[in-house]
Motif scaffolding. Structure first.
Motif, PDB file in Angstrom:
ATOM      1  N   ASP A 262       0.377  -0.568   0.155  1.00 43.73           N
ATOM      2  CA  ASP A 262      -0.225   0.069  -0.360  1.00 43.73           C
ATOM      3  C   ASP A 262       0.712   1.095   0.183  1.00 43.73           C
ATOM      4  N   ASN A 263       0.188   2.349  -0.589  1.00 46.35           N
ATOM      5  CA  ASN A 263       0.855   3.637  -0.805  1.00 46.35           C
ATOM      6  C   ASN A 263       0.690   4.487   0.875  1.00 46.35           C
ATOM      7  N   LEU A 264       1.948   5.205   1.278  1.00 46.39           N
ATOM      8  CA  LEU A 264       1.890   5.067   2.504  1.00 46.39           C
ATOM      9  C   LEU A 264       1.497   6.863   2.557  1.00 46.39           C
ATOM     10  N   ASP A 265       0.587   7.531   1.398  1.00 53.91           N
ATOM     11  CA  ASP A 265      -0.286   8.610   1.722  1.00 53.91           C
ATOM     12  C   ASP A 265      -1.760   7.666   1.698  1.00 53.91           C
ATOM     13  N   ASP A 266      -2.218   6.648   1.407  1.00 49.10           N
ATOM     14  CA  ASP A 266      -3.587   6.097   1.592  1.00 49.10           C
ATOM     15  C   ASP A 266      -2.981   5.615   2.627  1.00 49.10           C
ATOM     16  N   LEU A 267      -2.565   4.402   3.014  1.00 49.86           N
ATOM     17  CA  LEU A 267      -2.336   4.528   4.407  1.00 49.86           C
ATOM     18  C   LEU A 267      -3.008   5.706   5.689  1.00 49.86           C
ATOM     19  N   LEU A 268      -2.082   6.903   5.670  1.00 44.16           N
ATOM     20  CA  LEU A 268      -1.865   8.075   5.955  1.00 44.16           C
ATOM     21  C   LEU A 268      -3.402   8.340   6.094  1.00 44.16           C
ATOM     22  N   LYS A 269      -4.346   8.305   5.204  1.00 41.72           N
ATOM     23  CA  LYS A 269      -5.670   8.884   4.857  1.00 41.72           C
ATOM     24  C   LYS A 269      -6.631   7.738   5.881  1.00 41.72           C
TER      25      LYS A 269
END
Length: 968
Positions: free
Chosen positions: A290-297
């Motif tokens: 998973d992309n980190l940006d997506d994980l933080l969303k």
């Protein structure tokens, strides 16, 4: 995975006592010429240290640079426990501790040398960001023009010298503090230096592996530092198994701390954390790619489970870049992290507590006595009034005086939560025992985790008719006889015309058209290997240490089996396959299948055949044994105790033909260890005088002639066995070099007897696999012969005429008409099984030797979920066809929790690390795991290539080249 024990100490105190000496214990106390995997961490060298005891640290909660610091030389670093308050509401997670001092820029780092647990506990409670170093100019003045590295043990200055120190500004801890400061600023809380939130109090730091290294290097050297130690996948698996799975240091700390927020730093840690916690996220489903940006969303929550009072416990999980290794990326995502923490405050899951002296975040659920307990006191607890124990109790678990039953209850509740967490299926929490019930279980003595057990079930009533070969004291044979069986026992034995008990009037009455014998007893096997085909043994060896380190063996047997036995689903298929393989050869009791782990809810696997080493039956005392050769006083003492403790103790004695093998026997003789309870497996290196001494002492011998001749070119001289009348039993050993089943081993023994000119008869060999085997383990009162009151463990061989002894020895799997274990018909001819009235949907069809057969493996509470033999074969063929792919999957996520399936990780019990040649490590490195291996055909009669493979072994004795004649 060994079950974490519930002791009469709080978990947080247990961890301090266990973790501090762990590295030393693993490297020095555990046996083995092959280094323990955790010794890898010693390869990172030693570091400049100061005397923590000289500071008298327990008198103050913090260490100040102005204290006198005494230099004590370069020392190895101890494993680390959690840093900071055990009940900090935010926990940051790393994969393992870093090494200040490894890198040239930090060689001036100073590390504490502890004298005791009190100092160790004090340091990791209060160190916060306070790691220490010598000022760089002072360090360089002392160093002069010398070189300094972790590999060089040379002290920097004479021991006992006072040295200057300063706080080391560690980027990671400063980053943590900046997050707290940012949260306080966002929420309008105090930013006063003395009062504000702080690392060590509101954020703690834990690692999934306790020992330090500069990098978590698995397979490839660091391109920036090629000399940096690389662990390799084998050691990595061993390290993770020891620390994360076996001892559960991180998991036990997590469930004692129960933080409201988990900050997972670095891509490596995040990947392994996701694998470990897969299926435990109650909101969100993070994946390693998973992309980190997506994980933080998205909101990601880890579910701890419900407390005893119903409160649902969970943690917000945040995945982030490494704060010190990748500071630019961390700064980029820090605002989002502060947003998330603010959301948790707004939701009431992080609670701000103002105070006149210092402000803090409220402690999460659960008790804690780490700072002040019945063993030590390192300082007062500043959060005493906030702690709300997990265990239902009136008083708050805090004071050193209140550590009796309350500690046990709190530990039990933590363990209940942890057990539920580990054992839950994906997105589903299964029922678990209450804390009180768990406590009661855990206080019971531990039991071994061997497999293949018979549960005391209420088997049905039925009558068998045929020739009854009783194997009783007179070896009576009852022509046209019958047996009445019920509730697992033989109720009555009779002949034609005798009155059958009235209670059997409506029971199935089956004419077997065969000879009924006691069930066959295989007294030596390594069952986990029995999915492998016959190994093409390249030459005759003189001792087992030689073939164990042979490249052909490694590639064809050990490495494939090592991979397969690490996969729980494959292990279940192995268990089903090898028990059926035993049944097809008429075996009702076996030796040699062990689990790596023991889980209390399921103490053992209740299988279709009995296991000599785990019985849960007073009439069948459990045996024990060892493959490891004894070599020193400690081993001798343990061996003597085992001989005194168990009614039968299996020991691989003198497995070889050289002096080394004979010396193993001499060690027993010289230390008075030839005893009645000794069951000597192989005994190949013993001469006539030696065997006579074993017999005189009351010991027994287990003979495995096929494996002996294939590995060593010879076996025990059958003339000695017959002349001395040495009590012996037979054992198949394993399929890589031994027989598929005990019926084949009987034939090998017969051919060997004839070649040796011995006087052993068919009858003698039948006695070896029934009466003698039962006597060897102290089971003669229950099995091994046929009589009223004995257990209904039976095998029926087709045919009621001719010599009954010869009929059994010459029988193939085709002639096995019925196998009964504990009164249950488990396998037999289709006509016989159906005539017993068994439900058709519980009978599994198969064909053996062209004859239609049926298996009946069904159990009401089968831990294998009534896995069919057909499905087990399919699973094995799939796993065995993709070994490298399977190995990569198992290696990729060593931290993954495998739930209750961990019980089904089988031990390869024939790999003795003390036996390997010194070059074994290099050979293992050179040996390659093949892409696939074949599944062994379960019967000789149905294996078209078996005798060709056997005869391709160049040193096969001429006598055994006729073995195929029995199977025409």
């Amino acid at each position: 995975m060994s079950e974490p024990k519930i002791r009469r100490l709080p978990t947080e105190v247990q961890l301090a006592l266990e973790v501090m000496p762990c590295q030393a214990v693993r490297r020095t106390h555990e046996p083995g010429a092959t280094p323990h995997p955790c010794s890898y961490f010693a390869e990172w060298g030693s570091y400049h240290s100061y005397d923590y005891a000289a500071l008298d640290p327990p008198n103050e909660p913090t260490i100040k640079p102005e204290n006198p610091f005494i230099y004590v030389g370069k020392t190895a670093l101890v494993p680390e426990i959690l840093s900071g308050c055990r009940k900090a509401p935010i926990m940051s997670v790393g994969i393992n501790p870093n090494l200040p001092g490894y890198w040239p820029a930090s060689r001036n780092a100073l590390n504490p040398l502890f004298d005791d647990f009190l100092q160790y506990a004090h340091y990791f409670r209060y160190r916060s960001i306070a790691k220490l170093q010598m000022p760089r100019d002072a360090y360089e003045d002392l160093l002069g023009d010398r070189q300094d590295s972790p590999d060089d043990p040379t002290p920097l200055t004479p021991l006992g010298t006072e040295v200057p120190v300063e706080f080391a500004e560690l980027k990671m801890y400063l980053a943590y503090q900046s997050v707290l400061d940012g949260l306080a600023q966002r929420k309008g809380w105090s930013t006063d230096e003395q009062k504000k939130l702080r690392v060590g109090e509101d954020i703690s730091y834990a690692n999934m592996v306790a020992c330090p290294s500069a990098r978590w290097l698995v397979n490839k050297p660091d391109p920036n530092d090629p000399t940096m130690p690389v662990m390799g996948t084998k050691r990595m698996r061993g390290i993770v198994n020891e620390c994360f799975h076996e001892r559960r240091y991180f998991l036990r700390q997590l469930f004692q701390s129960l933080p409201a927020v988990l900050l997972v730093f670095s891509e490596t840690t995040g990947r392994e954390f996701m694998a470990a916690m897969k299926g435990r996220f109650i909101k969100g489903d993070p994946q390693p790619d998973d992309n980190l940006d997506d994980l933080l969303k998205e909101e990601i929550r880890l579910g701890y489970g419900p407390a005893a009072d119903g409160e649902v416990l969970s943690a917000r999980v945040v995945f982030l870049p490494h704060a010190s290794a990748n500071p630019v990326a961390f700064e980029k995502y820090k605002p989002r992290l502060i947003d998330i923490l603010s959301e948790e405050v707004d939701a009431g899951r992080l609670v701000y507590v103002p105070g006149a002296d210092r402000e803090h975040l409220a402690r999460p659920r659960g008790g804690c006595v780490f700072c002040d307990n019945s063993l030590y006191r390192i300082g007062p607890c500043d959060y005493k009034t906030e702690l709300h124990p997990l265990a239902p109790q009136d008083s708050i678990l805090l004071s050193a005086e209140d550590q009796g039953e309350a500690v046990l209850q709190e530990n039990a509740e933590q363990e209940r939560l942890l057990r539920s967490f580990v054992d839950r299926d994906a997105n589903k929490v299964g029922p678990t025992p209450s804390g009180a019930a768990l406590l009661e279980i855990a206080m019971q003595p531990e039991e071994p985790a061997e497999l293949l057990n018979i549960d005391p079930l209420d088997s049905p009533r039925f009558i068998l008719r045929g020739r009854v070969v009783t194997m009783n004291a007179t070896h009576e044979v009852i022509e046209n006889g019958w047996l009445a069986l019920a509730s697992g026992e033989i109720v009555a034995v009779g002949k034609a015309g005798d009155q059958i008990p009235a209670t059997f009037a409506d029971s199935p009455d089956v004419r077997t058209e065969g000879s009924i014998y006691p069930g066959l007893l295989d007294l030596h096997n390594h069952l986990a290997y029995n999915i492998a085909t016959l190994w093409q043994v390249p030459r005759k060896f003189e001792h087992r240490s030689q073939w164990m380190s042979n490249t052909s063996y490694l590639e064809n047997v050990r490495l494939p089996l090592d991979t397969l036995t690490r996969d729980p689903q494959t292990c279940k298929a192995i268990i089903r396959y090898v028990e059926v393989k035993s049944l097809l050869g008429g075996t009702t009791s076996v030796q040699g299948l062990r689990s790596k782990y023991s889980l209390l809810p399921m103490k053992s696997y209740a299988g279709a055949v009995r296991n000599f080493e785990r019985t849960d039956d007073k009439r069948l005392p459990a045996a024990s044994g060892t493959i490891l050769s004894i070599r020193d006083e400690v081993g001798i003492a343990a061996f003597r105790k085992a001989l005194q403790t168990f009614p039968a103790y299996f020991y691989h004695l003198s497995e070889g033909i050289n002096q080394k093998a004979h010396d193993e026997y001499l060690l027993l003789e010289q230390n008075d260890l030839l005893k009645e309870t000794l069951v000597a497996i192989h005994a190949l290196g013993l001469g006539q005088a030696d065997l006579l001494k074993v017999k005189s002492a009351g010991g027994k011998v287990v003979w495995s002639p096929l494996s002996n001749v294939l590995l060593y070119g010879k076996t025990i001289d059958a003339k000695i066995l017959s002349t001395l009348k040495v009590p012996f039993a037979l054992g198949c050993d394993w399929s890589p070099s031994g027989s598929k089943n005990i019926l084949e081993e009987l034939k090998v023994a017969w051919l060997t007897t004839q070649a040796d000119g011995a006087t052993l008869t068919y009858e003698d060999l039948c006695v070896a696999v029934t009466v003698n085997a039962a006597r060897a383990v102290g089971w003669q009162g229950a099995v091994g012969s046929i009589a009223p009151g004995k257990y209904a463990d039976l095998v029926v061989i087709k045919g009621e005429n001719g010599d009954p002894w010869e009929r059994l020895v010459r029988a193939t799997e085709r002639e096995v008409r019925l196998v009964v274990v504990a009164g249950y018909a488990r396998y037999g001819d289709k006509s016989v099984m159906e005539s017993l009235g068994l439900p058709g949907n519980q009978l599994e069809p198969l064909t053996v030797g062209g004859q239609p057969k049926r298996l009946h493996l069904f159990r009401e509470d089968d831990p294998l979920a009534n896995l069919s033999f057909r499905d087990a074969v399919a699973t094995l063929r799939k796993s065995m066809s993709r070994l490298r792919e399977l190995d990569a999957e198992l290696t990729a996520s060593p931290f993954e929790l495998t739930s209750g399936d961990e019980q089904f990780l089988l031990a390869l019990d024939n790999e003795d690390p003390l036996e390997f040649d010194l070059a074994e490590a290099e050979l293992l490195a050179a040996a390659e795991l093949p892409e696939s291996i074949e599944l062994d055909v379960p019967t000789v009669i149905d294996d078209p290539d078996y005798f060709a493979r056997l005869q391709a072994i160049k040193h096969l004795p001429d006598a055994l080249k006729d073995l195929g004649d029995f199977y025409q």
